[in-house]
Design an enzyme around this catalytic site. Structure first.
Site, PDB file in Angstrom:
ATOM      1  N   GLU A  93       0.816  -1.214   0.000  1.00 13.86           N
ATOM      2  CA  GLU A  93       0.000   0.000   0.000  1.00 13.86           C
ATOM      3  C   GLU A  93       0.846   1.258   0.000  1.00 13.86           C
ATOM      4  O   GLU A  93       1.925   1.278   0.582  1.00 13.86           O
ATOM      5  CB  GLU A  93      -0.830   0.049   1.286  1.00 13.86           C
ATOM      6  CG  GLU A  93      -1.872  -1.008   1.356  1.00 13.86           C
ATOM      7  CD  GLU A  93      -2.595  -0.965   2.687  1.00 13.86           C
ATOM      8  OE1 GLU A  93      -2.789   0.138   3.241  1.00 13.86           O
ATOM      9  OE2 GLU A  93      -2.966  -2.041   3.162  1.00 13.86           O
ATOM     10  N   CYS A 106       3.398   8.332   1.147  1.00 13.42           N
ATOM     11  CA  CYS A 106       3.771   7.443   2.236  1.00 13.42           C
ATOM     12  C   CYS A 106       4.002   6.067   1.613  1.00 13.42           C
ATOM     13  O   CYS A 106       3.085   5.491   1.028  1.00 13.42           O
ATOM     14  CB  CYS A 106       2.625   7.411   3.244  1.00 13.42           C
ATOM     15  SG  CYS A 106       2.872   6.222   4.550  1.00 13.42           S
ATOM     16  N   CYS A 113       4.833  -7.082   8.223  1.00 14.46           N
ATOM     17  CA  CYS A 113       5.761  -6.547   9.223  1.00 14.46           C
ATOM     18  C   CYS A 113       5.915  -7.566  10.347  1.00 14.46           C
ATOM     19  O   CYS A 113       4.975  -8.282  10.670  1.00 14.46           O
ATOM     20  CB  CYS A 113       5.195  -5.233   9.777  1.00 14.46           C
ATOM     21  SG  CYS A 113       6.306  -4.371  10.903  1.00 14.46           S
ATOM     22  N   CYS A 117       3.285  -4.561  16.741  1.00 12.29           N
ATOM     23  CA  CYS A 117       2.654  -3.526  17.571  1.00 12.29           C
ATOM     24  C   CYS A 117       1.142  -3.801  17.649  1.00 12.29           C
ATOM     25  O   CYS A 117       0.499  -4.046  16.627  1.00 12.29           O
ATOM     26  CB  CYS A 117       2.906  -2.129  16.990  1.00 12.29           C
ATOM     27  SG  CYS A 117       4.656  -1.734  16.823  1.00 12.29           S
ATOM     28  N   CYS A 120      -1.536  -1.825  15.442  1.00  8.52           N
ATOM     29  CA  CYS A 120      -1.226  -1.611  14.028  1.00  8.52           C
ATOM     30  C   CYS A 120      -1.753  -2.729  13.134  1.00  8.52           C
ATOM     31  O   CYS A 120      -1.605  -3.914  13.441  1.00  8.52           O
ATOM     32  CB  CYS A 120       0.293  -1.490  13.865  1.00  8.52           C
ATOM     33  SG  CYS A 120       0.797  -1.145  12.167  1.00  8.52           S
ATOM     34  N   CYS A 334      -1.895   2.748   7.358  1.00  9.28           N
ATOM     35  CA  CYS A 334      -1.192   1.654   6.703  1.00  9.28           C
ATOM     36  C   CYS A 334      -1.689   0.282   7.119  1.00  9.28           C
ATOM     37  O   CYS A 334      -2.059   0.054   8.246  1.00  9.28           O
ATOM     38  CB  CYS A 334       0.298   1.764   6.978  1.00  9.28           C
ATOM     39  SG  CYS A 334       0.702   1.831   8.707  1.00  9.28           S
TER      40      CYS A 334
HETATM   41  N1  SAH Z   1       7.539   0.419  11.328  1.00  9.12           N
HETATM   42  C1  SAH Z   1       7.796   1.829  11.271  1.00  9.12           C
HETATM   43  C2  SAH Z   1       7.189   2.456  10.038  1.00  9.12           C
HETATM   44  C3  SAH Z   1       5.683   2.462  10.030  1.00  9.12           C
HETATM   45  S1  SAH Z   1       5.193   4.089  10.234  1.00  9.12           S
HETATM   46  C4  SAH Z   1       7.326   2.480  12.539  1.00  9.12           C
HETATM   47  O1  SAH Z   1       6.734   1.806  13.361  1.00  9.12           O
HETATM   48  O2  SAH Z   1       7.611   3.648  12.748  1.00  9.12           O
HETATM   49  C5  SAH Z   1       3.521   3.985  10.620  1.00  9.12           C
HETATM   50  C6  SAH Z   1       3.183   4.819  11.829  1.00  9.12           C
HETATM   51  O3  SAH Z   1       1.787   4.648  12.120  1.00  9.12           O
HETATM   52  C7  SAH Z   1       3.927   4.377  13.059  1.00  9.12           C
HETATM   53  O4  SAH Z   1       4.193   5.504  13.860  1.00  9.12           O
HETATM   54  C8  SAH Z   1       2.915   3.480  13.721  1.00  9.12           C
HETATM   55  O5  SAH Z   1       3.197   3.276  15.071  1.00  9.12           O
HETATM   56  C9  SAH Z   1       1.650   4.240  13.454  1.00  9.12           C
HETATM   57  N2  SAH Z   1       0.432   3.453  13.591  1.00  9.12           N
HETATM   58  C10 SAH Z   1       0.251   2.156  13.356  1.00  9.12           C
HETATM   59  N3  SAH Z   1      -1.012   1.787  13.606  1.00  9.12           N
HETATM   60  C11 SAH Z   1      -1.646   2.894  14.019  1.00  9.12           C
HETATM   61  C12 SAH Z   1      -2.967   3.160  14.432  1.00  9.12           C
HETATM   62  N4  SAH Z   1      -3.885   2.196  14.492  1.00  9.12           N
HETATM   63  N5  SAH Z   1      -3.277   4.422  14.764  1.00  9.12           N
HETATM   64  C13 SAH Z   1      -2.356   5.411  14.708  1.00  9.12           C
HETATM   65  N6  SAH Z   1      -1.082   5.215  14.338  1.00  9.12           N
HETATM   66  C14 SAH Z   1      -0.731   3.969  14.009  1.00  9.12           C
END
Ligand code: SAH
Length: 349
Positions: A93, A106, A113, A117, A120, A334
Site C-alpha cells: 500500500e 507514504c 511486518c 505492535c 497496528c 497503513c
Molecule cells: N515500522 C515503522 C514504520 C511504520 S510508520 C514504525 O513503526 O515507525 C507507521 C506509523 O503509524 C507508526 O508511527 C505506527 O506506530 C503508526 N500506527 C500504526 N497503527 C496505528 C494506528 N492504528 N493508529 C495510529 N497510528 C498507528
C-alpha cells in the site's frame, strides 16, 4: 534463471552491466534516465536506444515496479490510497496526500511486518518479505504517472519496518535523492522506526539530512512493552539515548509519533512523564488519535484529551501538534487495505 533487477542498480553498477553486454557505458546514462526520470515500465519505451540493445536489456533485466490493483480517492480531501501488485503477486500500500507545500507519498518498505505492535494493522497478517529498492521507488513512479503530478516529499511510514530492511532502504534513499533520477532531496524525506536502536546507530553513520521519526507511543516501559514488543529488546532509555545522540550529531530535529489510545497512554501523568523524558532534546511530538483497527480494542482519545495532553507538553517546553487526519473514509492508515484484500475484500467499499 531470474533476470536482474535493473531499477535497484545505481549508475555505477548499471555502467558495469552495460559494458558486460558489450555496449558503451555512455548508454547506461540514457537507460538510467529512462528508468528513473521517465519511469518507463517497458524497455521498448526507450526510444533513443537501438532496438537491438532494447532486446538485450529485456533478455537480461526486469523492470520491477508496482501495478495498480486498486485505487481509492477520499471524497473529503483527495487523499489517494493505492493497493499495488508486485511481480510475484504480493500486495503493498501507498498513500498520496496533498499539502500546501506539495504532494507527499507514504511508501511501504516491506510486505507485512514482524514488529507486532498491538494497535497496528500492518503486522496482523504477518511478514512476507522485504521490498527491493526498485519496489519502494516503484510506488512513487506509479503514483506520479497515474496522477500526473510531481511528488516532492516521501515518508517511509507505510507497511513495514524500514530498519528491518536496512540495506534496501539505504539504496532506495540513494536512488530517490539522485539528481539524475526523481531527485527528491533528503530534507524532504522522513524515515520512521518503531525503535530498532541498532538501525538508528547505523543510520547515524550515513550522516543523511533526512528526518528521523520515532514511533514512541508511550512515556514508560510498562505501557510501551504492553503495546510494542520491540520495547523488550530496546527499552525507552536505550532508545532515547540513541535519539539524543542522533539529534546532537545531525542537528536534525527528531519527530516522535504518539498515537493517543483512550485510557492507555493519554493521561495527564503520561504527558508529564513524556515531557520529562524528552527534556532538552531537539525534537517535536506528533500526536495522532489512534486509528481504531478492528480487533485491537484500541479506542481514540477525545479531542479534549488531546488538547489537554498538548498543553501539558507545551507548558513543560516540548513542542507538539496534532497530526491532521487525511483520508479517513478510505482506510488511509497503513496495512488496512492489504488485510481486507487478502480476506477477499468483502468489507471494502
Ligand atoms: N515500522 C515503522 C514504520 C511504520 S510508520 C514504525 O513503526 O515507525 C507507521 C506509523 O503509524 C507508526 O508511527 C505506527 O506506530 C503508526 N500506527 C500504526 N497503527 C496505528 C494506528 N492504528 N493508529 C495510529 N497510528 C498507528
Amino acid at each position: 534463471m531470474d533476470k536482474k533487477d535493473i531499477v535497484s542498480m545505481n549508475l555505477g553498477e548499471l555502467k558495469e552491466e552495460i559494458k558486460a553486454l558489450g555496449e558503451s557505458a555512455f548508454r547506461a546514462g540514457q537507460i538510467y534516465a529512462w528508468l528513473h526520470k521517465s519511469a518507463v515500465t517497458d524497455f521498448y519505451e526507450m526510444t533513443n536506444i537501438s532496438k537491438q540493445l532494447r532486446e538485450k536489456l529485456a533478455n537480461n533485466f526486469d523492470i520491477y515496479g508496482c501495478t495498480i490493483e486498486k485505487k481509492l480517492v477520499s471524497v473529503y480531501d483527495n487523499t489517494v490510497k493505492y493497493l499495488f501488485r508486485l511481480h510475484d503477486g504480493e500486495f503493498i500500500e501507498s498513500v498520496v496526500m496533498k499539502y500546501k507545500y506539495g504532494y507527499t507519498i507514504c511508501v511501504s518498505s516491506q510486505v507485512g511486518c514482524k514488529m507486532g505492535c498491538k494497535f497496528c494493522a500492518s503486522t496482523k497478517a504477518g511478514f512476507v518479505r522485504n521490498l527491493y529498492p526498485s519496489e519502494i521507488l516503484g510506488q512513487i513512479y506509479a503514483a506520479q504517472r497515474d496522477l500526473n503530478i510531481r511528488i516532492s516529499h516521501v515518508v517511509l511510514m507505510g507497511v513495514g519496518e524500514p530498519m528491518d530492511n536496512f540495506d534496501n532502504v539505504m539504496r532506495f534513499l540513494e536512488l530517490v535523492s539522485d539528481e539524475n533520477g526523481v531527485n527528491i532531496g533528503m530534507r524532504n524525506i522522513s524515515l520512521s522506526t518503531c525503535g530498532v536502536v541498532d538501525g538508528i546507530y547505523k543510520l547515524l553513520e550515513k550522516k543523511l539530512q533526512l528526518t528521523l521519526s520515532i514511533s514512541l507511543h508511550a512515556p514508560n516501559d510498562e505501557i510501551r512493552s504492553r503495546t510494542m514488543p520491540v520495547n523488550s529488546k530496546w527499552n525507552i532509555d536505550t532508545l532515547l539515548k540513541a535519539c539524543r545522540k542522533y539529534a546532537a550529531e545531525t542537528s536534525r530535529r527528531i519527530s516522535f509519533e504518539y498515537a493517543m489510545i483512550s485510557g492507555v497512554n493519554d493521561s495527564d501523568e503520561c504527558a508529564g512523564e513524556l515531557a520529562q523524558r524528552l527534556k532538552g532534546m531537539l525534537c517535536h511530538v506528533n500526536l495522532i488519535p489512534v486509528n481504531e483497527v478492528e480487533g485491537t480494542g484500541c479506542k481514540k482519545s477525545s479531542p479534549e484529551r488531546l488538547k489537554r495532553f498538548i498543553s501539558i507538553l507545551e507548558a513543560k517546553g516540548i513542542t507538539a501538534t496534532v497530526r491532521r487526519t487525511l483520508g479517513s473514509d478510505i482506510n488511509a492508515s497503513c496495512g488496512q487495505l492489504r488485510i481486507k484484500h487478502k480476506d477477499g475484500g468483502s468489507t471494502q467499499k
